[in-house]
Scaffold this active site. Structure first.
Site, PDB file in Angstrom:
ATOM      1  N   GLU A 126      -6.597   4.642   8.452  1.00 37.00           N
ATOM      2  CA  GLU A 126      -6.435   6.050   8.068  1.00 37.00           C
ATOM      3  C   GLU A 126      -7.720   6.603   7.458  1.00 37.00           C
ATOM      4  O   GLU A 126      -8.066   7.759   7.646  1.00 37.00           O
ATOM      5  CB  GLU A 126      -5.239   6.182   7.106  1.00 37.00           C
ATOM      6  CG  GLU A 126      -3.923   5.982   7.842  1.00 37.00           C
ATOM      7  CD  GLU A 126      -2.796   5.423   6.992  1.00 37.00           C
ATOM      8  OE1 GLU A 126      -2.873   5.455   5.757  1.00 37.00           O
ATOM      9  OE2 GLU A 126      -1.812   4.930   7.599  1.00 37.00           O
ATOM     10  N   GLY A 181       3.124   2.589  10.733  1.00 32.33           N
ATOM     11  CA  GLY A 181       4.035   3.716  10.516  1.00 32.33           C
ATOM     12  C   GLY A 181       4.814   4.133  11.750  1.00 32.33           C
ATOM     13  O   GLY A 181       5.437   5.196  11.758  1.00 32.33           O
ATOM     14  N   ASN A 201       0.859  -1.187   0.000  1.00 33.95           N
ATOM     15  CA  ASN A 201       0.000   0.000   0.000  1.00 33.95           C
ATOM     16  C   ASN A 201       0.894   1.234   0.000  1.00 33.95           C
ATOM     17  O   ASN A 201       1.501   1.562   1.013  1.00 33.95           O
ATOM     18  CB  ASN A 201      -0.893  -0.037   1.256  1.00 33.95           C
ATOM     19  CG  ASN A 201      -1.699   1.240   1.440  1.00 33.95           C
ATOM     20  OD1 ASN A 201      -1.782   2.067   0.528  1.00 33.95           O
ATOM     21  ND2 ASN A 201      -2.286   1.398   2.620  1.00 33.95           N
ATOM     22  N   GLU A 215      -4.485  -4.854  11.052  1.00 40.41           N
ATOM     23  CA  GLU A 215      -3.487  -3.793  11.174  1.00 40.41           C
ATOM     24  C   GLU A 215      -3.705  -3.060  12.494  1.00 40.41           C
ATOM     25  O   GLU A 215      -4.548  -2.154  12.576  1.00 40.41           O
ATOM     26  CB  GLU A 215      -3.624  -2.790  10.022  1.00 40.41           C
ATOM     27  CG  GLU A 215      -3.358  -3.375   8.650  1.00 40.41           C
ATOM     28  CD  GLU A 215      -2.898  -2.308   7.670  1.00 40.41           C
ATOM     29  OE1 GLU A 215      -1.843  -2.505   7.071  1.00 40.41           O
ATOM     30  OE2 GLU A 215      -3.575  -1.280   7.519  1.00 40.41           O
ATOM     31  N   HIS A 254      -9.389   0.769   5.940  1.00 41.94           N
ATOM     32  CA  HIS A 254      -8.061   1.100   6.475  1.00 41.94           C
ATOM     33  C   HIS A 254      -8.229   2.125   7.597  1.00 41.94           C
ATOM     34  O   HIS A 254      -9.059   3.039   7.493  1.00 41.94           O
ATOM     35  CB  HIS A 254      -7.170   1.661   5.365  1.00 41.94           C
ATOM     36  CG  HIS A 254      -5.725   1.710   5.773  1.00 41.94           C
ATOM     37  ND1 HIS A 254      -5.246   2.673   6.632  1.00 41.94           N
ATOM     38  CD2 HIS A 254      -4.671   0.908   5.484  1.00 41.94           C
ATOM     39  CE1 HIS A 254      -3.951   2.458   6.835  1.00 41.94           C
ATOM     40  NE2 HIS A 254      -3.590   1.386   6.146  1.00 41.94           N
ATOM     41  N   SER A 313       4.257  -1.764  10.286  1.00 42.31           N
ATOM     42  CA  SER A 313       5.718  -1.765  10.426  1.00 42.31           C
ATOM     43  C   SER A 313       6.354  -3.115  10.083  1.00 42.31           C
ATOM     44  O   SER A 313       7.328  -3.530  10.710  1.00 42.31           O
ATOM     45  CB  SER A 313       6.125  -1.312  11.836  1.00 42.31           C
ATOM     46  OG  SER A 313       5.688   0.014  12.058  1.00 42.31           O
ATOM     47  N   LYS A 362       0.070   4.251  -0.145  1.00 42.54           N
ATOM     48  CA  LYS A 362      -0.578   5.423   0.468  1.00 42.54           C
ATOM     49  C   LYS A 362      -0.400   6.645  -0.465  1.00 42.54           C
ATOM     50  O   LYS A 362      -0.382   6.472  -1.665  1.00 42.54           O
ATOM     51  CB  LYS A 362      -0.032   5.648   1.881  1.00 42.54           C
ATOM     52  CG  LYS A 362      -0.134   4.365   2.726  1.00 42.54           C
ATOM     53  CD  LYS A 362       0.092   4.561   4.181  1.00 42.54           C
ATOM     54  CE  LYS A 362      -0.029   3.213   4.908  1.00 42.54           C
ATOM     55  NZ  LYS A 362       0.097   3.298   6.344  1.00 42.54           N
TER      56      LYS A 362
HETATM   57  P1  13P Z   1       3.473   0.612   7.577  1.00 45.31           P
HETATM   58  O1  13P Z   1       4.001  -0.669   6.988  1.00 45.31           O
HETATM   59  O2  13P Z   1       4.131   1.827   7.028  1.00 45.31           O
HETATM   60  O3  13P Z   1       3.453   0.558   9.070  1.00 45.31           O
HETATM   61  O4  13P Z   1       1.940   0.731   7.102  1.00 45.31           O
HETATM   62  C1  13P Z   1       1.094  -0.335   7.256  1.00 45.31           C
HETATM   63  C2  13P Z   1      -0.179  -0.029   6.558  1.00 45.31           C
HETATM   64  O5  13P Z   1      -0.943   0.805   6.985  1.00 45.31           O
HETATM   65  C3  13P Z   1      -0.442  -0.735   5.296  1.00 45.31           C
HETATM   66  O6  13P Z   1      -1.759  -0.537   4.872  1.00 45.31           O
END
Ligand code: 13P
Length: 253
Positions: free
Chosen positions: A100, A176, A9, A170, A98, A216, A11
């Protein structure tokens, strides 16, 4: 046998040109082709979808996904992108739920359910994301949180439609942050999700659904996470922006 999957992803990263360069690096890497049994899903921003799909369409183990789609079929929703549109650009998968999107765009369980239904109606596989925040983990209510997230959305699907999904766990506190769930924590939650699916939809469905871990995940920790019996792969954020890291993670089973 459940499908092993590593999804990247991106983003809101990479300009058009940078994105195409990254895909070129991934597909030109000899290592990516060592694991044809692992499905790699590239999930770039919308603007890259069509071009990335053109570049990868002859590669069996690489598919394309979108990061979002609107919960409506079509119409006066300025700035939005529908499930039919992403399908027409080559997307076979879409992220739904997700954290976010839940957090910054107030996506409710009702909206997420509509998105899942639209995606399925266009033959797009939703990658449905769940996960607790840090307070919930510290209060030991993480299992209950995830169960609620499933119950209010995808657990209302028919067994036929539910079987089409991929689930991604997640934990919000791991996204992140550089803090990864331990393999024990990941396996505990994945096993719990699978047992709830078993209760709701039966053993055959629960055993066939791929459940990915995200948060992560990197080339150093992927092997241990993917070795867990109920972890079928990863949903990768930051590490998917570097071709070598993404390929190394895909080769970590
Ligand atoms: P990170 O791998 O940057 O922690 O992000 C995970 C994520 O949100 C994938 O959708």
């Amino acid at each position: 046998m459940r499908k092993k999957i590593v999804a990247g992803n991106w983003k809101m990263n990479k300009t058009f040109e940078q994105g195409l360069n990254l895909v070129d690096e991934i597909i030109q890497s000899s290592a990516i082709h060592q694991t044809p049994e692992v499905l790699k899903i590239i999930i770039p921003p919308f603007i890259h979808l069509h071009s990335v799909s053109e570049k990868t369409k002859h590669i069996n183990d690489i598919e394309i996904g979108a990061q979002n789609c609107n919960n409506n079929e079509a119409g006066a929703f300025t700035g939005e992108i529908s499930a039919a549109m992403i399908a027409s650009c080559g997307a076979k998968y879409v992220l739904v739920g997700h954290s976010e999107r839940r957090q910054y765009y107030n996506e409710t369980e009702a909206i997420l359910t509509q998105k899942v239904n639209h995606a399925i109606s266009k033959d797009i596989t939703p990658i449905f994301c769940v996960g607790e925040n840090l307070t919930e983990r510290n209060n030991n209510t993480h299992l209950e949180t995830v169960k609620q997230q499933l119950k209010e959305t995808v657990f209302n699907l028919s067994v036929t439609d539910f079987s089409k999904l991929i689930i991604a766990y997640e934990p919000v506190w791991a996204i992140g942050t550089g803090v990864t769930a331990t393999s024990h924590q990941a396996q505990g939650m994945h096993n719990y999700i699978r047992s709830e699916i078993n209760k709701k939809f039966g053993k055959e469905t629960s055993e066939s659904i791929s459940i990915l871990y995200g948060g992560s995940c990197n080339p150093e920790n992927a092997k241990e996470l993917f070795a867990c019996i109920d972890v079928d792969g990863g949903l990768i954020g930051g590490a998917s922006l570097k071709a070598n890291d993404f390929v190394a993670i895909a080769n970590s089973f």
